[in-house]
Write an enzyme that holds these catalytic residues in place. Structure first.
Site, PDB file in Angstrom:
ATOM      1  N   ARG A  88       0.823  -1.211   0.000  1.00  0.00           N
ATOM      2  CA  ARG A  88       0.000   0.000   0.000  1.00  0.00           C
ATOM      3  C   ARG A  88       0.856   1.259   0.000  1.00  0.00           C
ATOM      4  NH1 ARG A  88      -5.689  -0.137   1.707  1.00  0.00           N
ATOM      5  NH2 ARG A  88      -6.470  -1.112  -0.178  1.00  0.00           N
ATOM      6  N   ARG A 160     -26.138   1.489   1.822  1.00  0.00           N
ATOM      7  CA  ARG A 160     -25.288   1.670   2.999  1.00  0.00           C
ATOM      8  C   ARG A 160     -24.666   3.057   2.978  1.00  0.00           C
ATOM      9  NH1 ARG A 160     -21.417  -3.396   2.885  1.00  0.00           N
ATOM     10  NH2 ARG A 160     -20.013  -1.633   3.028  1.00  0.00           N
ATOM     11  N   ARG A 171     -13.413   8.145  -0.571  1.00  0.00           N
ATOM     12  CA  ARG A 171     -12.641   6.919  -0.413  1.00  0.00           C
ATOM     13  C   ARG A 171     -11.738   6.708  -1.640  1.00  0.00           C
ATOM     14  NH1 ARG A 171     -16.861   2.729   0.480  1.00  0.00           N
ATOM     15  NH2 ARG A 171     -15.974   1.351  -1.082  1.00  0.00           N
TER      16      ARG A 171
END
Ligand SMILES: [Zn+2]
Length: 240
Positions: A88, A160, A171
């Protein structure tokens, strides 16, 4: 062969990961799944990760590296593996390079499923979930037979909070910021960008060509080390 799959949430990484795993008979490893498994098994690693996550922090490089080494040292990874969600960060990538060299594994084949943010936003914000059985639908690809109603049990579908357009966009932007330096790190002959807007079968076709071409690469000779590589913190229990 070692494959690193890069792609934002909603880019179709899961499908391609399964495809490569079946074709090459190598395990597909998702660090997200692994972290959750460690937490469930309450290993020392899992407990540390849980504390970090509960405080809203990001699990640090050292912890994730330890988790990955523990998994990659298992027998089923000797012929290679697919990593999804790792590395990452650039320090994680440097660490992984060192591990691959020491283990005599080949240079990773980097596959980047590139999809414009606007497309991902529309894909992700089209998800709906059943309020009763948690089944997930997508209004674009897998809509329920009757609008707003679960096919399975007739309960209402809802969106959601983390699938709302604004949250999804945030995000994705976070993901892109993180991914940029990594993709630059891996730029070169082993980096392959695939247009993630194509149909899944078309993408699989391109992926198939890539993994066949890369299979011709000779594996490196392992480098002998004076001291064995010990993951930190030392794992207490094995999870399979
Ligand atoms: Zn349902």
């Amino acid at each position: 062969m070692v494959v690193l799959l890069f792609g934002a949430p909603g880019s179709g990484k899961g499908t391609q990961s399964r495809f490569i795993s079946e074709r090459r008979k190598i395990p597909a490893i998702s660090t997200g799944d692994m972290l959750r498994a460690e937490c469930r098994a309450e290993t020392e690693l899992g407990l540390t990760a849980r504390t970090v996550l509960a405080s809203g922090g990001l699990v640090d490089d050292e912890l994730v590296n330890a988790l990955v080494v523990k998994r990659l040292s298992k027998r089923d990874c000797r012929q290679g593996f697919i990593l999804d969600g790792y590395p990452r960060t650039v320090p994680q990538a440097i660490f992984l390079d060192g591990f691959l060299k020491r283990s005599g594994l080949p240079h990773p084949t980097v596959i980047h499923l590139d999809v414009p943010i606007a497309v991902l936003v529309s894909r992700l914000s089209s998800r709906r979930q059943c309020s009763s059985c948690d089944r997930v639908y997508n209004l674009l690809y897998r809509p329920p037979v009757k609008g707003g109603i679960c096919d399975h049990d007739g309960h209402k579908l809802f969106q959601r909070n983390d699938d709302s357009e604004e949250v999804v966009r945030q995000r994705l932007e976070g993901y892109q910021n993180l991914c940029g330096p990594l993709l630059r790190y891996y730029s070169g002959p082993h980096y392959h960008r695939i247009d993630g807007q194509c149909a899944p079968q078309q993408i699989s076709e391109q992926v198939k060509k890539l993994i066949l071409a890369d299979a011709k690469d000779k594996p490196r000779k392992p480098v002998r080390r004076a001291t064995p590589l010990v993951p930190y913190p030392a794992p207490s229990t094995e999870i399979s």
